[in-house]
Design a protein around this motif. Structure first.
Motif, mmCIF file in Angstrom:
data_model
loop_
_atom_site.group_PDB
_atom_site.id
_atom_site.type_symbol
_atom_site.label_atom_id
_atom_site.label_comp_id
_atom_site.label_asym_id
_atom_site.label_seq_id
_atom_site.Cartn_x
_atom_site.Cartn_y
_atom_site.Cartn_z
ATOM 1 N N THR A 10 0.829 -1.204 0.000
ATOM 2 C CA THR A 10 0.000 0.000 0.000
ATOM 3 C C THR A 10 0.863 1.253 0.000
ATOM 4 O O THR A 10 0.608 2.192 -0.759
ATOM 5 N N LYS A 33 -6.036 -3.178 6.060
ATOM 6 C CA LYS A 33 -6.860 -3.408 4.882
ATOM 7 C C LYS A 33 -8.334 -3.445 5.266
ATOM 8 O O LYS A 33 -9.184 -2.909 4.558
ATOM 9 N N LEU A 36 -9.940 -0.007 5.539
ATOM 10 C CA LEU A 36 -10.328 0.562 4.248
ATOM 11 C C LEU A 36 -11.553 -0.127 3.665
ATOM 12 O O LEU A 36 -12.442 0.526 3.128
ATOM 13 N N ARG A 44 -13.078 6.265 2.026
ATOM 14 C CA ARG A 44 -11.830 5.610 1.601
ATOM 15 C C ARG A 44 -11.044 6.524 0.661
ATOM 16 O O ARG A 44 -9.843 6.719 0.836
ATOM 17 N N LEU A 48 -7.373 8.106 1.721
ATOM 18 C CA LEU A 48 -6.173 7.768 0.953
ATOM 19 C C LEU A 48 -5.570 8.995 0.277
ATOM 20 O O LEU A 48 -4.349 9.168 0.274
#
Length: 111
Positions: A10, A33, A36, A44, A48
């Motif tokens: 990621t 994970k 998210l 999300r 991010l």
């Protein structure tokens, strides 16, 4: 180990950081994970984008490799992005993340 692999991938994807240090991985590891996956798409995307922009800006300021401080700047920005979502529109995962967040309270997300 799979969690560390996900974190490494990621960070590599978001920050173009091919070999994050163990310290960087340790700082980023609490964000998973599952976190998210259980957010809404809007949450999300906001998280991010905010994380990436803040971490890259912090790294650019010192001009070196990604540091744990850069990741913390990204996490604070991600928290601000979640805080910017109206409370009655937050997913259960966002509510839980904000309640459990260990990073300092953030300023409003930057536009």
């Amino acid at each position: 180990m799979p969690a560390q692999t996900w974190t490494r991938r990621t960070l590599a994807s978001l920050l173009d950081e091919k070999t994050p240090s163990e310290e960087v991985l340790r700082v980023a590891a609490p964000f998973t994970k599952m976190d998210l996956e259980r957010m809404t798409e809007g949450e999300r995307d906001a998280v991010l984008d905010a994380f990436r922009d803040a971490a890259l800006r912090a790294r650019q300021e010192h001009g070196g490799a990604l540091t744990s401080e850069d990741v913390m700047a990204g996490l604070r920005a991600a928290r601000a992005a979640l805080e910017a979502v109206p409370q009655d529109e937050r997913s259960n995962r966002a509510i839980r993340l904000l309640a459990d967040c260990a990073c300092v309270p953030a300023t409003p997300a930057e536009s």
